[in-house]
Design an enzyme around this catalytic site. Sequence first.
Site, PDB file in Angstrom:
ATOM      1  N   GLU A 203     115.526 125.962   3.362  1.00  0.00           N
ATOM      2  CA  GLU A 203     116.075 126.868   4.374  1.00  0.00           C
ATOM      3  C   GLU A 203     117.197 127.674   3.752  1.00  0.00           C
ATOM      4  O   GLU A 203     117.999 127.146   2.980  1.00  0.00           O
ATOM      5  CB  GLU A 203     116.713 126.093   5.537  1.00  0.00           C
ATOM      6  CG  GLU A 203     115.786 125.389   6.477  1.00  0.00           C
ATOM      7  CD  GLU A 203     116.574 124.722   7.624  1.00  0.00           C
ATOM      8  OE1 GLU A 203     117.701 125.145   7.935  1.00  0.00           O
ATOM      9  OE2 GLU A 203     116.037 123.767   8.195  1.00  0.00           O
TER      10      GLU A 203
ATOM     11  N   GLU B  17     116.831 117.659   8.507  1.00  0.00           N
ATOM     12  CA  GLU B  17     118.227 117.473   8.106  1.00  0.00           C
ATOM     13  C   GLU B  17     118.771 116.162   8.659  1.00  0.00           C
ATOM     14  O   GLU B  17     119.754 116.146   9.418  1.00  0.00           O
ATOM     15  CB  GLU B  17     119.085 118.658   8.556  1.00  0.00           C
ATOM     16  CG  GLU B  17     118.748 119.932   7.815  1.00  0.00           C
ATOM     17  CD  GLU B  17     119.755 121.063   8.056  1.00  0.00           C
ATOM     18  OE1 GLU B  17     120.478 121.008   9.066  1.00  0.00           O
ATOM     19  OE2 GLU B  17     119.802 121.994   7.234  1.00  0.00           O
TER      20      GLU B  17
HETATM   21  C1  GAL Z   1     119.886 124.024   9.771  1.00  0.00           C
HETATM   22  C2  GAL Z   1     118.741 123.492  10.590  1.00  0.00           C
HETATM   23  C3  GAL Z   1     117.926 124.594  11.236  1.00  0.00           C
HETATM   24  C4  GAL Z   1     118.826 125.647  11.805  1.00  0.00           C
HETATM   25  C5  GAL Z   1     119.711 126.192  10.714  1.00  0.00           C
HETATM   26  C6  GAL Z   1     120.638 127.295  11.186  1.00  0.00           C
HETATM   27  O1  GAL Z   1     120.938 123.115   9.825  1.00  0.00           O
HETATM   28  O2  GAL Z   1     117.900 122.661   9.858  1.00  0.00           O
HETATM   29  O3  GAL Z   1     117.131 124.016  12.245  1.00  0.00           O
HETATM   30  O4  GAL Z   1     119.601 125.085  12.819  1.00  0.00           O
HETATM   31  O5  GAL Z   1     120.516 125.149  10.207  1.00  0.00           O
HETATM   32  O6  GAL Z   1     121.474 127.754  10.156  1.00  0.00           O
END
Ligand code: GAL
Length: 652
Positions: free
Chosen positions: A304, A147
């Site tokens: 994610e 990110e």
């Molecule tokens: C994203 C990140 C992950 C984790 C996740 C939690 O921003 O890439 O590592 O922190 O959020 O929601």
Amino acid sequence: MPVPGVSLGCDYNPEQWSPDVWREDAALMRRAGVDLVAVNIFGWSNLEPSPGEYRFDDLDEVIELLHAHGIKINLGTGTSSPPPWLSSRYPETLPVAADGTARFPGGRQAWCPSSTVFRDRALDLVGRVARRYGNHPALALWHVSNELGCHNALCYCEASTDAFRSWLRARYRKIETLNEAWGTSFWSQRYSDWSEIQTPRLALSLRNPAQLVDFQRFSSDELLGYYRAEADLLRKHSTVPVTTNFMVTAHIRNLDYWSWAPEMDVIANDHYLDHRLGDPVAELSFAADLTRGLAGGRPWMLMEQAAGAVNWQPHNVTKAPGEMIRNSLTHVARGADSVCFFQWRASAQGAEKFHSALLPHAGTDTVAWREVLKLSETLDRIGEVAGTEVESDVALLFSWESWWSSEGEARPSQAVTYLDQVHSAHGTLRELGVTTDVVAPGADLSRYKLVVVPGLYMISDTDAQAITDYVSGGGRLVVTYFSGIVDERDRIRLGGYPGAFRDVLGVLAEEFGPLLPGAEVALSNGATGTLWTERLRTTTASVVATFQDGPMAGIPAITRNQHGAGTAWYVATKTDMSEILREAADVVSDKSGKTEIVRRRGDGRSYLFVINHGTEPVDHPTRGCDLVTGERVDGVLTVQGGGVAVVREEDS
Ligand code: GAL
Ligand code: ZN
């Protein structure tokens, strides 16, 4: 795509667990049908525990273990968060905020995007990781950093200031050209030399808006340059595709992903439901459509999402049984060929210990785990949709530059926000059952029957001309208020608003009339308007509705113009647009409301996704086989409240 079919994946942080847990994890991953696992995302302090001391044995073991279980690796370069020794040795790598104060380590991503010290150390690590694992048979994808720009996109330190100056020199060449572009005759801001230019740190009064927007552009380019440096190095040592996870979401706006997208081998997005928004699922659909736009219509990866609650909103709502599956299939319906999660096993320690995971703290005898197994089975059943593309004949123009510039410090109304306009146009189309492609200004519009332009404040002459030509050639266009106001230098287009679209819309506004929050005006079509009015008159357009009261009583609020062979509507207030969009999109079907209806096509096959986010059953006409249940559908598909269906259609 790194893995065939519609894959299931997750982030895995084995650094947080002991080797006996790794073995249990690998076995459970296999049981859950996990295909692709991202490791080494936050690996730096493990791989290089002290400067120049390298230890790869743990990562070797984890990769071999996953490989032995038939799981593919999405390998992080490990650079997203530097170890504490880096900032103690080189404090100049720490980012500086707009108030000139440094941000300390102790969280994550505490590095300046322009720091050459950081870059050298990070690339050194990337080179080692690439050489060690670049040809590993389990390696399916490279995951650069993590990110990029989530926290550190805007840095105001000395190194960033120097880099900003170089970026400006490359853009403007002559200081006089910059002065002109930034309108520095205003408030005695004229520069006599590049060295006088600063990053737009906090000032006593309003800052120069053109400088702010250039700083946004620079900051996006700077991180993209960093991505490129890692990606180039990976490509030297490996032929495996390279990407990084985007944040196409409502609360992050610092990267102009239109410029990033061409450099990715596959587009990947992280998406979390945001319960601070009015309709989190509608926003999910929008983000998925925009991600598909970034992928040029090709399949993309959901890199994610959360199995249940996150930990970073004020109130972290969990997901009801079925909800995570519906959300996952909404991404798939809109073009994702991969559904991945943050993260595999819920952390016991650290700032994310209250974040959900595929494997919750309570273990496998849980509703959450059974939902994961069910999702996995569903993705296997619908695997054949992978590679197909989403069908759409309506486009919505989206621009990060407009987002940045329209929400400047001094503007007609702080209550008018870019995403609100974008979401309401997209959401209205979605409720009409219309699937929308989200494309960049300047995109080829010829194949669309309707193009929607919500609140596109900043637009170049060329991009505006492309829209006008599209309408002249027979296209339909809907533009909403506060569009076409400035050129790419943030300079007002003179002669009446909405400057860039006056001719194609056949209107001219003399003055804006923003409304106070909570105020409403009546429209002659029986609807109401909020937030915005204008002193608008028609030149060639006809009036669809007028303001009945308020500051612009009697003045046109919605217009419609014949331009060449096409038609263009203008909506000068925040109002329910379903009637206009229904007419403009030529939709015959009834409102689909809370039901997601999307079709993917390819290889002579078509798949109808019907996702019922509501509680009541819905019927939809189709014929074929519902891949989710394996049942035949003979004319009418009924999807129960909360249910999903993916029908391989016949005769289409
Ligand atoms: C994203 C990140 C992950 C984790 C996740 C939690 O921003 O890439 O590592 O922190 O959020 O929601
Ligand atoms: Zn910096």
